[in-house]
Motif scaffolding. Structure first.
Motif, short mmCIF file in Angstrom:
data_model
loop_
_atom_site.label_atom_id
_atom_site.label_comp_id
_atom_site.label_asym_id
_atom_site.label_seq_id
_atom_site.Cartn_x
_atom_site.Cartn_y
_atom_site.Cartn_z
N GLU A 101 0.82 -1.20 0.00
CA GLU A 101 0.00 0.00 0.00
C GLU A 101 0.86 1.26 0.00
OE1 GLU A 101 -3.24 2.02 -0.61
OE2 GLU A 101 -3.22 -0.16 -0.51
N ARG A 102 1.97 1.24 0.74
CA ARG A 102 2.89 2.39 0.74
C ARG A 102 3.49 2.59 -0.65
NH1 ARG A 102 4.55 0.37 5.82
NH2 ARG A 102 6.31 -0.67 4.85
N ARG A 103 3.83 1.49 -1.32
CA ARG A 103 4.37 1.61 -2.68
C ARG A 103 3.33 2.18 -3.63
NH1 ARG A 103 9.06 -0.64 -4.04
NH2 ARG A 103 8.42 -1.03 -6.19
N ARG A 104 2.08 1.73 -3.48
CA ARG A 104 1.01 2.26 -4.33
C ARG A 104 0.79 3.74 -4.07
NH1 ARG A 104 -2.57 -1.97 -3.02
NH2 ARG A 104 -1.98 -3.65 -4.37
N ALA A 105 0.81 4.13 -2.79
CA ALA A 105 0.59 5.54 -2.43
C ALA A 105 1.72 6.41 -2.96
CB ALA A 105 0.47 5.68 -0.92
N ALA A 106 2.93 5.87 -3.03
CA ALA A 106 4.07 6.63 -3.53
C ALA A 106 4.12 6.65 -5.06
CB ALA A 106 5.37 6.04 -2.98
N GLY A 107 3.20 5.92 -5.68
CA GLY A 107 3.17 5.89 -7.14
C GLY A 107 4.13 4.89 -7.74
N LEU A 108 4.69 4.02 -6.92
CA LEU A 108 5.62 3.01 -7.41
C LEU A 108 4.86 1.74 -7.74
CD1 LEU A 108 8.44 3.47 -4.76
CD2 LEU A 108 8.42 4.31 -7.10
N PRO A 109 5.30 1.02 -8.75
CA PRO A 109 4.63 -0.24 -9.07
C PRO A 109 5.00 -1.30 -8.03
CG PRO A 109 6.53 0.05 -10.47
CD PRO A 109 6.39 1.31 -9.66
N VAL A 115 6.91 -2.37 -15.38
CA VAL A 115 6.30 -1.14 -15.89
C VAL A 115 6.28 -1.22 -17.40
CG1 VAL A 115 6.49 1.36 -15.97
CG2 VAL A 115 7.20 0.13 -13.93
#
Length: 144
Positions: A101-109, A115
């Motif tokens: 979830e932290r990765r998603r919030a940071a915009g990281l895949p 990608v």
């Protein structure tokens, strides 16, 4: 009638439920092995009793008895099983979900996702390959 049964069986949730039951049975065996093989002997050593469920009996007039040890053993087993399930399975899965979830919030895949290349990336790669090919000696073309 057969078609309806076939549609029922082929539904995803029926198959998911069957898989959950099988995994649950295997999971129960693992948790029970941890509790009976590791924790129960430790608790028996702490209480200085071979089996808690057979100790702490109170005889009643008339021939019956109250088995406080059996209730205490059931409570301890429940708490141990809950602790094993939480600390071995639930907590690590929650940590993984939080990290995702932290990765998603940071915009990281996600770590396992690749990608997809954009059109600009592909065109840049083609340009670089053409320029490298043109710069090779003996190709008859000069670099621009």
């Amino acid at each position: 009638m057969i078609q309806g049964f076939k549609e029922f069986i082929m539904r995803g949730n029926v198959i998911d439920l069957a898989v959950a039951v099988v995994i649950g049975a295997a999971f129960t065996a693992v948790v029970n092995a941890i509790v009976t093989g590791i924790f129960n002997p430790l608790i028996a050593a702490i209480f200085n009793a071979e089996d808690i469920s057979k100790s702490m009996n109170v005889a009643l007039p008339g021939g019956g008895s109250l088995s406080f040890g059996l209730v205490l053993a059931a409570i301890i087993n429940f708490l141990l099983i809950a602790a094993v399930v939480y600390f071995v399975f639930v907590m690590p899965i929650n940590k993984l979900k939080e990290a995702q979830e932290r990765r998603r919030a940071a915009g990281l895949p996600p770590k396992d996702a690749t990608v997809p290349a954009t059109e600009l990336d592909l065109l840049t790669q083609i340009r670089d390959l053409l320029a490298a090919d043109a710069a090779k000696p003996g190709t008859g073309q000069s670099p621009r």
